[in-house]
Structures are given as structure tokens and as C-alpha cells.
Design a protein around this motif. Structure first.
Motif, PDB file in Angstrom:
ATOM      1  N   THR A   1       0.849  -1.181   0.000  1.00 49.33           N
ATOM      2  CA  THR A   1       0.000   0.000   0.000  1.00 49.33           C
ATOM      3  C   THR A   1       0.890   1.238   0.000  1.00 49.33           C
ATOM      4  O   THR A   1       2.094   1.154   0.282  1.00 49.33           O
ATOM      5  CB  THR A   1      -0.901   0.038   1.237  1.00 49.33           C
ATOM      6  OG1 THR A   1      -0.076   0.172   2.410  1.00 49.33           O
ATOM      7  CG2 THR A   1      -1.758  -1.222   1.339  1.00 49.33           C
TER       8      THR A   1
ATOM      9  N   HIS B   1       0.805   3.567   2.181  1.00 43.73           N
ATOM     10  CA  HIS B   1       1.243   3.713   3.577  1.00 43.73           C
ATOM     11  C   HIS B   1       2.482   2.861   3.840  1.00 43.73           C
ATOM     12  O   HIS B   1       3.458   3.337   4.443  1.00 43.73           O
ATOM     13  CB  HIS B   1       0.109   3.301   4.508  1.00 43.73           C
ATOM     14  CG  HIS B   1       0.504   3.211   5.949  1.00 43.73           C
ATOM     15  ND1 HIS B   1       0.578   4.298   6.780  1.00 43.73           N
ATOM     16  CD2 HIS B   1       0.866   2.138   6.711  1.00 43.73           C
ATOM     17  CE1 HIS B   1       0.954   3.923   7.990  1.00 43.73           C
ATOM     18  NE2 HIS B   1       1.136   2.618   7.973  1.00 43.73           N
TER      19      HIS B   1
ATOM     20  N   MET C   1      -1.169  14.099   5.609  1.00 46.69           N
ATOM     21  CA  MET C   1      -2.231  13.470   4.821  1.00 46.69           C
ATOM     22  C   MET C   1      -3.200  14.540   4.337  1.00 46.69           C
ATOM     23  O   MET C   1      -3.503  15.498   5.049  1.00 46.69           O
ATOM     24  CB  MET C   1      -2.978  12.437   5.653  1.00 46.69           C
ATOM     25  CG  MET C   1      -2.131  11.274   6.119  1.00 46.69           C
ATOM     26  SD  MET C   1      -3.085  10.011   6.998  1.00 46.69           S
ATOM     27  CE  MET C   1      -3.563  10.912   8.480  1.00 46.69           C
TER      28      MET C   1
ATOM     29  N   LEU D   1       0.417  13.118   1.336  1.00 47.75           N
ATOM     30  CA  LEU D   1      -0.086  11.773   1.078  1.00 47.75           C
ATOM     31  C   LEU D   1      -1.601  11.835   0.936  1.00 47.75           C
ATOM     32  O   LEU D   1      -2.299  12.263   1.857  1.00 47.75           O
ATOM     33  CB  LEU D   1       0.291  10.832   2.219  1.00 47.75           C
ATOM     34  CG  LEU D   1       1.794  10.749   2.534  1.00 47.75           C
ATOM     35  CD1 LEU D   1       2.026   9.999   3.831  1.00 47.75           C
ATOM     36  CD2 LEU D   1       2.535  10.073   1.387  1.00 47.75           C
TER      37      LEU D   1
ATOM     38  N   ILE E   1      -5.127  10.810   1.285  1.00 45.69           N
ATOM     39  CA  ILE E   1      -5.815   9.874   2.177  1.00 45.69           C
ATOM     40  C   ILE E   1      -6.543   8.780   1.396  1.00 45.69           C
ATOM     41  O   ILE E   1      -6.526   7.611   1.778  1.00 45.69           O
ATOM     42  CB  ILE E   1      -6.815  10.627   3.078  1.00 45.69           C
ATOM     43  CG1 ILE E   1      -6.074  11.445   4.135  1.00 45.69           C
ATOM     44  CG2 ILE E   1      -7.794   9.671   3.737  1.00 45.69           C
ATOM     45  CD1 ILE E   1      -6.983  12.311   4.974  1.00 45.69           C
TER      46      ILE E   1
ATOM     47  N   LEU F   1      -4.188   5.961   0.487  1.00 48.72           N
ATOM     48  CA  LEU F   1      -3.235   5.512   1.491  1.00 48.72           C
ATOM     49  C   LEU F   1      -3.155   3.988   1.600  1.00 48.72           C
ATOM     50  O   LEU F   1      -2.074   3.433   1.819  1.00 48.72           O
ATOM     51  CB  LEU F   1      -3.603   6.112   2.850  1.00 48.72           C
ATOM     52  CG  LEU F   1      -2.467   6.383   3.826  1.00 48.72           C
ATOM     53  CD1 LEU F   1      -1.391   7.260   3.205  1.00 48.72           C
ATOM     54  CD2 LEU F   1      -3.004   7.026   5.096  1.00 48.72           C
ATOM     55  N   TYR F   2      -4.287   3.314   1.433  1.00 48.40           N
ATOM     56  CA  TYR F   2      -4.291   1.854   1.582  1.00 48.40           C
ATOM     57  C   TYR F   2      -4.630   1.144   0.278  1.00 48.40           C
ATOM     58  O   TYR F   2      -5.055   0.000   0.282  1.00 48.40           O
ATOM     59  CB  TYR F   2      -5.237   1.454   2.719  1.00 48.40           C
ATOM     60  CG  TYR F   2      -4.708   1.942   4.049  1.00 48.40           C
ATOM     61  CD1 TYR F   2      -3.651   1.282   4.680  1.00 48.40           C
ATOM     62  CD2 TYR F   2      -5.205   3.095   4.637  1.00 48.40           C
ATOM     63  CE1 TYR F   2      -3.128   1.749   5.868  1.00 48.40           C
ATOM     64  CE2 TYR F   2      -4.679   3.573   5.827  1.00 48.40           C
ATOM     65  CZ  TYR F   2      -3.646   2.893   6.439  1.00 48.40           C
ATOM     66  OH  TYR F   2      -3.110   3.373   7.616  1.00 48.40           O
TER      67      TYR F   2
END
Length: 322
Positions: free
Chosen positions: A5, A7, A112, A166, A168, A171-172
Motif C-alpha cells: 500500500t 502507507h 495526509m 499523502l 488519504i 493511502l491503503y
């Protein structure tokens, strides 16, 4: 290539740079909690949580950078950068120039930004244009895990302060990340999809919306080129002008407020340097001049989506200008 990811790609970049260079340290709001593996490997002397005091965090980072360290400061949400403006803009951004080059300020500020979590207006505000407008600062906003890792490694090694945003909503999201060391130079855009009829220029999550729009347009016989800026300052002006001269039609897309946003600077650049290549006016799609709602559907409505981008491209390609 392994899949990470965004993150986790940031964590991988931090780990590699901290192993490579003992002057790299990391601190901020919950960073040692979010990245326990780094705290366990490097200990509290090199990675630690801080109180919720953004000005003190940024000021500590500026002082550490001037003293020979390479700090990475995590300020959590982008609107919290308001509390660190003096330290980042008036100190870190200017002191290298004021000192006549006697000091370096190799610091990275993580934050973020953007829609995706429904965190409300005080936690969701795309502020990248503020820092693009601040002399001495560099600004980065990746759209993929691979770019997040490569850009962060390059930012940590840079001798100037870098605001590293980053998204949001990304992020994943997983993506392939090279296992070997790959640095992505600051100021170098990427062409994600070649095309001949219209250029879609973007950064952050709206890059993926542009790719979706390009796929829709391709099924209709319209060839759209997609440019991911990746770095907002330095800006890859060569890539912007090259795609403009290639297609003659440009749609600039970003989630941030359209008014005085990064897209306005890009449009001005095109008007000044590639006006004769244009077959239609440059279009900008951006967010409204309003605080972002906490409601998820309303929050998503503030972000230019793929259907709106495709519609804008169709208008440009269908219009005939004398």
C-alpha cells in the motif's frame, strides 16, 4: 515486484533511508505508533511520538536540519500545517538563502490530505498551492505506492525542505513497488497513458480518475494522454509543454480548490509558452471554494470524478475554434 500500500511504501522508504544514513530521524504525531516496526528497529533516539504541537514539531525539524540531521516530521493532517507555517515558510524555506548557503535544510514534512475518510473540513483541506507559492520549499504528491517510495527517498536526500503530501484516499490502495532501490527524481512527471487527441494533467487521486476517463474515451475513439505531475515544485514544465504541443487540447484536474490552484499556474504556463499549439481553450476541473463536508457522498462530490473529466475532454474534442 512486491505489492505494497502507499502507507507501507512510505514505511519501506523510511526504513531504507534510516539504515543507509544514521542522520535520518523521524518524529511527529503518532509516527512511532503507526510504524512500530521502525520504532523497534531504530529505537526512540531516532523515531518517536511528539506532543500535538505542530509549530514545535516543525521548528524542531528545522533546527535539526540546520544542525546536520535529516529529519522527517509527520504532522498528520494537512490543515494542521497552518500551525507550522512560520517554521516551514519563514524559517526552513528562507534560511538557506538568507545564510548565503552556509546552512542546509534537508527536512521532509509528511501530511495526509484529501477526501476519502470523511474527516471533515478541519482535517480535509488540500493546501498544496500554499507551499508551492512559498520560496525555498519543494512540494510532492504521489499517486502510487511505487512513486511514494521513490519520491520519499529522493526527498530525504534533498538538501532543501520538502512538503510531502499523502492522499488519504490512496493511502491503503495496493500497487507494485520495485524491490531494489529506485529513486524518483523530484520535478519529473510521468506519462501514464499516451494519447494524441487531448491531454489530462493531474496529481494525487485524480490521476486515477483521469486514467478511468481515458479508458472511457478510448472506447469512443478519443485518444487521451494522461500526465501524472507527481512533483508540484519543482514542476516538470517540459512534460506539460510537450503534451500540450502534441495534442493541442488540455484538461487540468485536481481535487484542491480550483481558485488560484496549481492548475491555474499550469494553464498560465501553457498560455505563455505553447499558445500557438492550442486547438481549444485550456480547461480546469477542481474543487469548490468551500469547506469540505464530513458526509462521505458530499465529500466525494467535491472531487472531480472520471465522468466529469471525460465530459470535459469530449467538449474540447467536439468544439471547432477558428
Amino acid at each position: 515486484m512486491p505489492t505494497l500500500t502507499l502507507h507501507d511504501a512510505v514505511g519501506a522508504a523510511l526504513a531504507e533511508e534510516m539504515r543507509r544514513d544514521s542522520t535520518v530521524i523521524a518524529f511527529g504525531e503518532g509516527i512511532a505508533t503507526k510504524r512500530r516496526e521502525l520504532a523497534e528497529e531504530f529505537g526512540t533516539r531516532r523515531i518517536r511520538n511528539t506532543p500535538l504541537s505542530e509549530g514545535i514539531i516543525a521548528g524542531t525539524a528545522a533546527g535539526a536540519a540546520a544542525g546536520g540531521l535529516r529529519p522527517v516530521a509527520d504532522l498528520l493532517f494537512a490543515p494542521f500545517l497552518c500551525y507550522a507555517m512560520d517554521e516551514l515558510v519563514n524559517s526552513a524555506g528562507k534560511l538557506r538563502y538568507i545564510s548565503g548557503g552556509q546552512f542546509r535544510f534537508p527536512l521532509v514534512t509528511l501530511a495526509m490530505t484529501g477526501a476519502g475518510w470523511g474527516v471533515g473540513a478541519q482535517h480535509n483541506h488540500n493546501v498544496e498551492a500554499w507551499f508551492v507559492h512559498s520560496p525555498g520549499l519543494k512540494v510532492v504528491m504521489p499517486s502510487t505506492p511505487a512513486d511514494a517510495k521513490g519520491l520519499l527517498k529522493a526527498a530525504i536526500r534533498d538538501d532543501n525542505p520538502v512538503v510531502f503530501l499523502l492522499d488519504i484516499g490512496l493511502l491503503y490502495q495496493p500497487g507494485e513497488v520495485p524491490d531494489d532501490e529506485v529513486l524518483v527524481p523530484l520535478g519529473q512527471a510521468a506519462t501514464l497513458r499516451p494519447g494524441n487527441d487531448v491531454s489530462l494533467i493531474s496529481y494525487g487521486k485524480t490521476v486515477h480518475h483521469c486514467v478511468q476517463a481515458a479508458e472511457t474515451l478510448a472506447a469512443e475513439g478519443v485518444s487521451a494522454e494522461v500526465i501524472d505531475l507527481r512533483s508540484l515544485k519543482p514542476l516538470d514544465t517540459s512534460a506539460i509543454l510537450a503534451t500540450t504541443r502534441k495534442t493541442g487540447r488540455v484538461v487540468i484536474v485536481h481535487e484542491a480548490n480550483r481558485l488560484c490552484g496549481v492548475g491555474a499556474e499550469i494553464a498560465a504556463l501553457i498560455a505563455e509558452e505553447a499558445f500557438s499549439a492550442l486547438k481549444a481553450p485550456v480547461l480546469r476541473l477542481g474543487g469548490p471554494d468551500a469547506p469540505v463536508p464530513a458526509s462521505f457522498p458530499l465529500e466525494q462530490a467535491t472531487v472531480p470524478q472520471a465522468d466529469a473529466i471525460a465530459a470535459a475532454a469530449r467538449r474540447l474534442c467536439a468544439a471547432r475554434y477558428a
